[in-house]
Design a protein around this motif. Structure first.
Motif, PDB file in Angstrom:
ATOM      1  N   GLY A   1       7.857  66.182  12.935  1.00 18.92           N
ATOM      2  CA  GLY A   1       6.691  65.848  12.122  1.00 18.92           C
ATOM      3  C   GLY A   1       7.021  64.853  11.031  1.00 18.92           C
ATOM      4  O   GLY A   1       6.236  63.927  10.763  1.00 18.92           O
ATOM      5  N   GLY A   2       8.188  65.014  10.385  1.00 14.94           N
ATOM      6  CA  GLY A   2       8.585  64.049   9.359  1.00 14.94           C
ATOM      7  C   GLY A   2       8.819  62.662   9.934  1.00 14.94           C
ATOM      8  O   GLY A   2       8.440  61.652   9.329  1.00 14.94           O
ATOM      9  N   GLY A   3       9.423  62.608  11.127  1.00 16.78           N
ATOM     10  CA  GLY A   3       9.608  61.310  11.765  1.00 16.78           C
ATOM     11  C   GLY A   3       8.285  60.654  12.136  1.00 16.78           C
ATOM     12  O   GLY A   3       8.119  59.436  11.975  1.00 16.78           O
ATOM     13  N   ALA A   4       7.329  61.463  12.625  1.00 16.14           N
ATOM     14  CA  ALA A   4       6.008  60.917  12.958  1.00 16.14           C
ATOM     15  C   ALA A   4       5.297  60.407  11.710  1.00 16.14           C
ATOM     16  O   ALA A   4       4.671  59.339  11.733  1.00 16.14           O
ATOM     17  CB  ALA A   4       5.166  61.992  13.648  1.00 16.14           C
ATOM     18  N   LEU A   5       5.400  61.154  10.603  1.00 16.07           N
ATOM     19  CA  LEU A   5       4.771  60.718   9.356  1.00 16.07           C
ATOM     20  C   LEU A   5       5.404  59.432   8.840  1.00 16.07           C
ATOM     21  O   LEU A   5       4.694  58.518   8.376  1.00 16.07           O
ATOM     22  CB  LEU A   5       4.890  61.829   8.313  1.00 16.07           C
ATOM     23  CG  LEU A   5       4.207  61.572   6.961  1.00 16.07           C
ATOM     24  CD1 LEU A   5       2.722  61.326   7.142  1.00 16.07           C
ATOM     25  CD2 LEU A   5       4.437  62.746   6.021  1.00 16.07           C
ATOM     26  N   LEU A   6       6.723  59.333   8.931  1.00 11.36           N
ATOM     27  CA  LEU A   6       7.404  58.107   8.514  1.00 11.36           C
ATOM     28  C   LEU A   6       6.973  56.922   9.375  1.00 11.36           C
ATOM     29  O   LEU A   6       6.724  55.820   8.852  1.00 11.36           O
ATOM     30  CB  LEU A   6       8.914  58.305   8.595  1.00 11.36           C
ATOM     31  CG  LEU A   6       9.771  57.099   8.200  1.00 11.36           C
ATOM     32  CD1 LEU A   6       9.525  56.712   6.750  1.00 11.36           C
ATOM     33  CD2 LEU A   6      11.260  57.403   8.429  1.00 11.36           C
ATOM     34  N   LEU A   7       6.855  57.139  10.682  1.00 12.61           N
ATOM     35  CA  LEU A   7       6.403  56.070  11.577  1.00 12.61           C
ATOM     36  C   LEU A   7       4.986  55.632  11.230  1.00 12.61           C
ATOM     37  O   LEU A   7       4.678  54.422  11.202  1.00 12.61           O
ATOM     38  CB  LEU A   7       6.468  56.557  13.028  1.00 12.61           C
ATOM     39  CG  LEU A   7       5.951  55.588  14.095  1.00 12.61           C
ATOM     40  CD1 LEU A   7       6.788  54.320  14.123  1.00 12.61           C
ATOM     41  CD2 LEU A   7       5.925  56.251  15.470  1.00 12.61           C
ATOM     42  N   LEU A   8       4.109  56.592  10.944  1.00  9.91           N
ATOM     43  CA  LEU A   8       2.731  56.264  10.582  1.00  9.91           C
ATOM     44  C   LEU A   8       2.672  55.440   9.298  1.00  9.91           C
ATOM     45  O   LEU A   8       1.927  54.453   9.210  1.00  9.91           O
ATOM     46  CB  LEU A   8       1.922  57.550  10.420  1.00  9.91           C
ATOM     47  CG  LEU A   8       1.588  58.306  11.702  1.00  9.91           C
ATOM     48  CD1 LEU A   8       1.078  59.704  11.376  1.00  9.91           C
ATOM     49  CD2 LEU A   8       0.541  57.551  12.510  1.00  9.91           C
ATOM     50  N   LEU A   9       3.449  55.833   8.303  1.00 12.29           N
ATOM     51  CA  LEU A   9       3.447  55.102   7.037  1.00 12.29           C
ATOM     52  C   LEU A   9       3.988  53.689   7.205  1.00 12.29           C
ATOM     53  O   LEU A   9       3.456  52.727   6.631  1.00 12.29           O
ATOM     54  CB  LEU A   9       4.266  55.870   5.999  1.00 12.29           C
ATOM     55  CG  LEU A   9       3.694  57.220   5.550  1.00 12.29           C
ATOM     56  CD1 LEU A   9       4.672  57.932   4.624  1.00 12.29           C
ATOM     57  CD2 LEU A   9       2.346  57.033   4.850  1.00 12.29           C
ATOM     58  N   LEU A  10       5.054  53.546   7.999  1.00 15.18           N
ATOM     59  CA  LEU A  10       5.624  52.214   8.217  1.00 15.18           C
ATOM     60  C   LEU A  10       4.652  51.308   8.962  1.00 15.18           C
ATOM     61  O   LEU A  10       4.478  50.132   8.600  1.00 15.18           O
ATOM     62  CB  LEU A  10       6.935  52.335   9.002  1.00 15.18           C
ATOM     63  CG  LEU A  10       8.117  52.965   8.254  1.00 15.18           C
ATOM     64  CD1 LEU A  10       9.317  53.116   9.176  1.00 15.18           C
ATOM     65  CD2 LEU A  10       8.481  52.141   7.032  1.00 15.18           C
ATOM     66  N   MET A  11       3.993  51.835   9.990  1.00 19.51           N
ATOM     67  CA  MET A  11       3.047  51.020  10.749  1.00 19.51           C
ATOM     68  C   MET A  11       1.833  50.662   9.902  1.00 19.51           C
ATOM     69  O   MET A  11       1.290  49.556  10.003  1.00 19.51           O
ATOM     70  CB  MET A  11       2.620  51.767  12.016  1.00 19.51           C
ATOM     71  CG  MET A  11       3.748  51.982  13.014  1.00 19.51           C
ATOM     72  SD  MET A  11       3.234  52.819  14.532  1.00 19.51           S
ATOM     73  CE  MET A  11       2.272  51.530  15.313  1.00 19.51           C
ATOM     74  N   LYS A  12       1.405  51.596   9.033  1.00 19.03           N
ATOM     75  CA  LYS A  12       0.262  51.292   8.164  1.00 19.03           C
ATOM     76  C   LYS A  12       0.605  50.207   7.152  1.00 19.03           C
ATOM     77  O   LYS A  12      -0.175  49.278   6.929  1.00 19.03           O
ATOM     78  CB  LYS A  12      -0.189  52.559   7.440  1.00 19.03           C
ATOM     79  CG  LYS A  12      -1.379  52.339   6.520  1.00 19.03           C
ATOM     80  CD  LYS A  12      -1.923  53.637   6.002  1.00 19.03           C
ATOM     81  CE  LYS A  12      -0.960  54.323   5.069  1.00 19.03           C
ATOM     82  NZ  LYS A  12      -1.548  55.522   4.442  1.00 19.03           N
ATOM     83  N   GLU A  13       1.778  50.305   6.547  1.00 19.47           N
ATOM     84  CA  GLU A  13       2.172  49.301   5.570  1.00 19.47           C
ATOM     85  C   GLU A  13       2.388  47.940   6.229  1.00 19.47           C
ATOM     86  O   GLU A  13       2.063  46.906   5.645  1.00 19.47           O
ATOM     87  CB  GLU A  13       3.449  49.748   4.851  1.00 19.47           C
ATOM     88  CG  GLU A  13       3.240  50.917   3.921  1.00 19.47           C
ATOM     89  CD  GLU A  13       2.211  50.622   2.841  1.00 19.47           C
ATOM     90  OE1 GLU A  13       2.220  49.479   2.318  1.00 19.47           O
ATOM     91  OE2 GLU A  13       1.394  51.510   2.523  1.00 19.47           O
TER      92      GLU A  13
END
Length: 413
Positions: free
Chosen positions: A67-79
């Motif tokens: 879940g932490g990896g998915a959240l990090l991926l989401l934040l990076l793609m959004k930024e």
């Protein structure tokens, strides 16, 4: 009934959405940590349950890592989508990409392929989804209507307020207006048609609306595309979603709703209007401490109390004539406005009715006594002053003096 939504002030909606966003984040934390939690709970109860589960050693690092990896991926793609126009598609593709990667990880990383410490059973997944559309039913047990009607009315009220609350919050954030009547019509039609397929009561979802907004949806076409995708999934794609980890879905929700927490609003209200800050705090804390549904009711009640208070205690302004004109304005805002000796011109910024008559009479008498006392101290041999008022009931008339004006923002003897 759309006019009822007007009683939801901006400060109340902001407080409610901020509290609801934090409540949703804490509620889905169980999926990232890998344990269960009671369905209906408050922020304090949920946080207490999470701490107890962690202390008891029931949290698992596998869903936390995924879940932490998915959240990090989401934040990076959004930024990345925000920073570079050529990569804007990454922002929309973030949730889908994280779900696909999470499903592949769970599907491929089996005990026979990875070390024993992976323990995939610690990563809860969606599981089997019944395939096919629900059957049409026109048999309604009308004999249960008297028992269900009170509960249905409560559900309807909460659904309307919650849906319109999140709609107003997203409208304010994106700079557009909503038609409350159209919102209620859409909710009504969805529930009427859904009742033929034994659906749950339908309302605007806080977390799903946030996800839809986060990926860049701007029109109702996104809802139509989503409905078609749901139908296609139920008919043909349910096996593909069996291995989707719940921790990744929780990460998608957290990524979407955390942006709705508006901590700048209370700071702004502290500088501008303290009463609105009190409303914001009451809606925010009520939602956090008492739950989402109770928070909605508290928000509406606070808005109604605020409206009634403002109507029963209207603002009243002393008017003066602007130099060289026949225009009268508030002397506190226009310091060079002329006033009249022995006369007070007032503007009542509200309709006059039974609830504010006594307040208006008290304020008029106060102004009159103050002006008469000042005039007696500053002049001699004259009678008391006169008082004229203007308000919404006077047809907008803002004159009512017959004395000469003096070229000074205050009365002179």
């Amino acid at each position: 009934m759309g006019w009822l939504v007007r009683f939801l002030s901006h400060s109340v909606v902001s407080g409610f959405t901020s509290g609801a966003a934090l409540l949703v984040c804490v509620s889905v934390a169980k999926d990232i940590l890998g344990f269960s939690m009671p369905g209906q709970t408050t922020f304090v109860a949920a946080l207490s349950h999470i701490i107890k589960q962690i202390v008891a050693g029931r949290a698992h690092w596998q869903p936390m890592a995924l879940g932490g990896g998915a959240l990090l991926l989401l934040l990076l793609m959004k930024e990345a989508g925000k920073s570079w126009k050529s990569l804007q598609a990454l922002r929309c593709a973030g949730p889908f990409t994280s779900i696909v990667i999470g499903a592949l990880v769970v599907k491929w990383w089996r005990p026979e392929h990875v070390p024993v410490w992976w323990r995939p059973e610690h990563v809860p997944v969606v599981g089997e989804i019944p395939q096919g559309l629900p059957s049409l039913s026109t048999a309604f047990p009308w004999e249960y209507l008297p028992k269900l009607l009170p509960t249905a009315l409560v559900i309807t009220g909460v659904a309307i307020l919650e849906s319109c609350g999140i709609a107003k919050a997203l409208a304010a954030r994106n700079g557009y207006a909503i038609d409350a009547n159209q919102e209620l019509f859409g909710l009504g039609m969805a529930n009427v048609l859904g009742s033929f397929f034994s659906s749950f009561p339908t309302t605007g979802s806080f977390s799903r609306s946030a996800v839809n907004n986060e990926v860049g949806a701007r029109t109702a076409m996104s809802g139509l595309i989503m409905a078609l995708m749901v139908v296609a999934t139920l008919l043909f794609l349910t096996p593909a979603f069996r291995d989707v980890p719940q921790c990744v879905l929780a990460a998608v929700v957290v990524n979407a709703v955390h942006g709705l927490v508006d901590l700048q609003e209370p700071l702004f209200l502290w500088r501008v209007e303290k009463k609105d800050l009190v409303l914001w705090l009451c809606a925010f804390l009520g939602t956090l401490l008492l739950g989402l549904e109770t928070g909605v009711l508290i928000s509406v009640a606070l808005s109604l109390v605020f409206v009634i208070h403002e109507s029963a205690n209207p603002h009243m302004a002393v008017l003066g004539r602007l130099p060289g004109t026949t225009v009268y304005r508030n002397v506190k805002q226009y310091r060079d406005a002329y006033t009249y000796r022995g006369v007070v011109i007032l503007r009542i910024d509200a309709p006059i009715y039974f609830a504010n008559v006594d307040y208006i009479k008290e304020r008029l008498r106060k102004y009159e006594l103050q002006r008469v006392a000042w005039w007696k101290d500053g002049s001699s041999g004259s009678s008391g002053g006169r008082l004229a008022s203007s308000g919404s009931s006077a047809g907008g008339q803002r004159t009512g003096c017959d004395g000469p004006a003096f070229p000074h923002p205050r009365d002179v003897p």
